[in-house]
Design a protein around this motif. Structure first.
Motif, mmCIF file in Angstrom:
data_model
loop_
_atom_site.group_PDB
_atom_site.id
_atom_site.type_symbol
_atom_site.label_atom_id
_atom_site.label_comp_id
_atom_site.label_asym_id
_atom_site.label_seq_id
_atom_site.Cartn_x
_atom_site.Cartn_y
_atom_site.Cartn_z
ATOM 1 N N GLN A 144 0.930 -1.194 0.103
ATOM 2 C CA GLN A 144 -0.057 -0.018 0.086
ATOM 3 C C GLN A 144 0.951 1.368 0.106
ATOM 4 O O GLN A 144 2.056 0.938 -0.030
ATOM 5 C CB GLN A 144 -1.040 -0.171 1.197
ATOM 6 N N SER A 145 0.313 2.343 0.196
ATOM 7 C CA SER A 145 1.030 3.656 -0.043
ATOM 8 C C SER A 145 2.546 3.663 0.716
ATOM 9 O O SER A 145 3.516 4.148 0.295
ATOM 10 C CB SER A 145 0.145 4.987 0.610
ATOM 11 N N ASN A 450 2.593 8.531 -2.752
ATOM 12 C CA ASN A 450 2.276 7.709 -1.799
ATOM 13 C C ASN A 450 2.670 8.205 -0.350
ATOM 14 O O ASN A 450 1.715 7.876 0.568
ATOM 15 C CB ASN A 450 2.978 6.483 -2.057
ATOM 16 N N ARG A 453 -0.398 10.254 0.111
ATOM 17 C CA ARG A 453 -1.619 9.759 0.601
ATOM 18 C C ARG A 453 -1.596 8.761 1.728
ATOM 19 O O ARG A 453 -2.697 8.617 2.532
ATOM 20 C CB ARG A 453 -1.577 8.829 -0.778
ATOM 21 N N ALA A 454 -0.375 8.182 2.221
ATOM 22 C CA ALA A 454 -0.383 7.493 3.484
ATOM 23 C C ALA A 454 -0.590 8.427 4.414
ATOM 24 O O ALA A 454 -1.243 8.030 5.591
ATOM 25 C CB ALA A 454 1.096 6.899 3.463
ATOM 26 N N ARG A 457 -4.323 9.120 4.845
ATOM 27 C CA ARG A 457 -5.068 7.996 5.373
ATOM 28 C C ARG A 457 -5.070 7.832 6.860
ATOM 29 O O ARG A 457 -5.751 7.311 7.433
ATOM 30 C CB ARG A 457 -4.763 6.689 4.683
ATOM 31 N N THR A 458 -3.710 8.384 7.636
ATOM 32 C CA THR A 458 -3.624 8.187 8.929
ATOM 33 C C THR A 458 -4.004 9.417 9.546
ATOM 34 O O THR A 458 -3.283 9.688 10.930
ATOM 35 C CB THR A 458 -2.443 7.528 9.257
#
Lengths: 507, 159
Positions: A144-145, A450, A453-454, A457-458
């Motif tokens: 993933q990212s 990435n 984006r990571a 997401r967190t």
């Protein structure tokens, strides 16, 4: 997986059309010529042909590029054997034993052995490609990212480390410059134009092909034209076909070099030159006659040529499964696949399930063409080596211009090519490898998008970058790669091992 | 043992430091709340970090070249003249000059065959690739072949 050979046969059958066979023959020949001419590399050849085949149907364009790639890596052995000048960096190790063989009147057998070893190496590499790409693809589906960000950094660090073995700092600098070059233009999340300074042309960023053609092609042209000495072939060529006894005698060397070539090929950005050197080194260590190495050893020649050609298949494995190139020519191949609408990476097995088999079938055709042309056109190819550089190099520059221009039909790309040529020339002169820069340009967007984006997401929490299992492995390997090159770390390791030895040796 | 590229590394390191600081400054100026995205996802985050990384490496290169022994760091007038008088430098300058002029002329009012033919002729003539009639034939033939194959056969537009 079990049906793999059947799929390859089906794809091979589909490719066997008269037009495709003409393309295969012509492009492998072009690849051999590019490879054998000192100053023209496989990367430059593939980059140049990417632009020139832009208007072709995707299948035809990709098979042409694969044939040029395979042909060029093999073709470099010609000038290595006949002139003691490697046609491409991948053939530097071939000089060590190929040229001494030619000096003692064995140029023909040396060319024959180099051709068959290259063929065997390519075939070994492509079977590994067909077998391991689906396996790696399954692992890559878990990325993933966070993992993609670390994969990009890992690729740059390893590539810089291995392509600049005496001074890895310069390899890493080249890689970071490449990553920064990729940041120019609209970014991938909010389309903000970075470093465009109000110029419309800069908003689109730097296209990969002009950058590649500049760094490899223009820098090569300038470097060759600077030299005043023109090499001459001084040897006669008689018997070419290799003795099967030699090949059978060195079967272990061929297998070992094939495995080394594939493994090194699969490491991001490292490439065929390192594969050839490591294969050569291992062959020398494992040989019953290590003293003959460097003096015209057949085993040394076989090891170098098997290793560099096996690396091709290995280098394409991460291209198809992770969208991370294993070598500089593979990086261009990746760019060409993108240009033609194929999206290599973890989703390739879902979106284009037969593509791996198709690429494998293309490699089979390329390696067969290489074998046939390599063994049959020896004297014709030697004549091409004699073309004066002041005639050849300006024509190459004209082709570089067309290749860069054809992608987007923008004069701006010609200037980009020229600018990167001006950057590539001093880089080469002062020992900064070009491969990490190219890899940086390819991976820069992946790292940028990435990472951000990571974090989105967190909600800004960076801990998953260091706590997710695959991320953690990538971080650890990256850190070890960097630390292993520092004198301080080596001293600490040496001191630690000395203490351990002392502790175990106490009564 | 002397450090062969001491001077080159010193100046390259300095250039990298200046360029990377410029990159970091430019990233700092980039919007930090673009389209409602949080600051940690702003366009300058990764670029700025890469700029800082390059600054660190440029600094390391500079410090390393200062610490090690080798050629003097200062560039004297004699060094510059020696470099300019070198045959290789002159050849490089000529090739570069002709190529830059060629690239600048492309895509303007002059037709492709004229710029390319002129370029090939100039390079081959300057670098004495052969007798004049051979140069003329090769440059005219190559220009015609390139233009025909790529423009007519492969339908690739020419600049």
């Amino acid at each position: 997986m079990v049906l793999g050979p059947w799929h390859i046969l089906v794809e091979l059958w589909n490719l066997l059309t008269p037009l495709t066979l003409i393309y295969v023959t012509a492009s492998t020949f072009i690849g051999i010529v590019i490879g054998m001419l000192p100053g023209l590399t496989a990367t430059m050849g593939v980059a140049l042909l990417t632009g020139l085949t832009f208007g072709f149907p995707p299948k035809d364009a990709i098979i042409i590029l694969i044939c040029v790639y395979v042909g060029a890596i093999y073709g470099g052995s010609r000038s290595a054997i006949l002139l003691n000048i490697p046609g491409t960096p991948a053939n530097a190790a071939t000089c060590l034993d190929g040229f001494p063989m030619a000096q003692r009147g064995e140029a023909g057998p040396a060319i024959g052995l180099a051709t068959t070893s290259s063929f065997l190496g390519t075939v070994f590499g492509l079977f590994c490609l067909a077998f391991f790409t689906p396996l790696l693809g399954k692992i890559a589906l878990q990325f993933q990212s966070w993992e993609f960000f670390w994969l990009a950094i890992f690729g740059i660090v390893v590539c810089g480390n291995l392509t600049a073995p005496t001074d890895p700092l310069k390899g890493w600098i080249a890689g970071f410059v490449g990553l920064l070059v990729s940041q120019v233009g609209q970014e991938g999340i909010a389309a903000y134009p970075r470093f465009s300074f109000g110029f419309d042309q800069m908003r689109g960023g730097f296209a990969l092909i002009p950058v590649l053609v500049g760094v490899y092609g223009i820098a090569e042209v300038l470097g060759v034209m600077r030299e005043t000495v023109v090499p001459r072939v001084m040897t006669q060529i008689q018997k070419i076909l290799p003795r099967w006894r030699d090949l059978w005698q060195y079967r272990r060397t061929i297998l070992r070099s094939g495995i080394i070539g594939v493994i090194i090929g699969a490491i991001p950005g490292v490439g065929e030159d390192v594969a050839a050197w490591v294969s050569y080194d291992f062959a020398k260590r494992g040989s019953k006659k290590p003293d003959e190495f460097g003096k015209g050893s057949r085993e040394g020649l076989i090891a170098a040529e098997t290793g560099n050609n096996a690396c091709i298949g290995g280098a394409v494995i991460p291209v198809l499964s992770l969208a991370v190139p294993g070598s500089a020519p593979a990086a261009v191949l990746l760019g060409a696949m993108w240009l033609h609408g194929v999206r290599p990476g973890p989703l390739l097995m879902i979106e284009f399930p037969n593509y791996i088999w198709e690429v494998t079938a293309m490699f089979i055709l390329a390696s067969l063409a290489m074998l046939i042309l390599g063994l049959s056109l020896v004297r014709t190819l030697v004549k091409i080596l004699m073309v004066p550089r002041p005639i050849l190099m300006p024509i190459v520059l004209v082709l570089c211009v067309i290749g860069s221009f054809a992608i987007s039909v923008r004069v701006f790309d010609i200037w980009v090519m020229l600018a990167f040529g001006l950057l590539g020339y001093p880089m080469r002169k002062y020992n900064y490898p070009a491969a990490p820069l190219v890899l940086g340009v390819i991976l820069g967007d992946m790292a940028d998008v990435n990472f951000r984006r990571a974090l989105i997401r967190t909600a800004g929490d960076p801990t998953p970058f260091f706590t997710r299992p695959i991320s953690l492995i990538l971080v650890a390997v990256t850190l070890i790669t960097i630390l292993a090159r520092s004198a301080w770390f080596r001293q600490v390791l040496a001191a630690g091992s000395a203490r351990l030895k002392a502790a175990f040796s106490r009564p | 043992m002397d450090y062969g590229l001491r001077r080159q590394d010193f100046y390259t390191g300095l250039i990298l430091c200046v360029v990377s600081l410029g990159i970091v400054a430019e990233c700092w100026r980039m919007p930090r709340d673009l389209q409602g995205w949080p600051a940690y996802a702003s366009p300058g985050v990764v670029t700025g970090l890469l700029g800082l990384g390059l600054f660190g490496m440029g600094l390391a290169l500079t410090l390393r070249s200062v610490r090690r022994s080798g050629a003097a760091l200062a560039i004297t007038r004699t060094d510059v003249w020696a470099y300019l008088a070198d045959v290789g430098t002159r050849r490089l300058g000529l090739m570069l000059g002709i190529s830059v002029v060629y690239c600048l002329l492309l895509g303007r009012t002059l037709p492709y065959w004229l710029t390319t033919g002129g370029y090939l002729l100039a390079v081959m003539f300057v670098f004495r690739a052969g007798p004049w009639w051979q140069i003329l034939l090769i440059s005219a033939g190559s220009t015609a072949a390139v233009a025909y194959v790529f423009n007519r056969v492969f339908a690739i537009p020419l600049p």
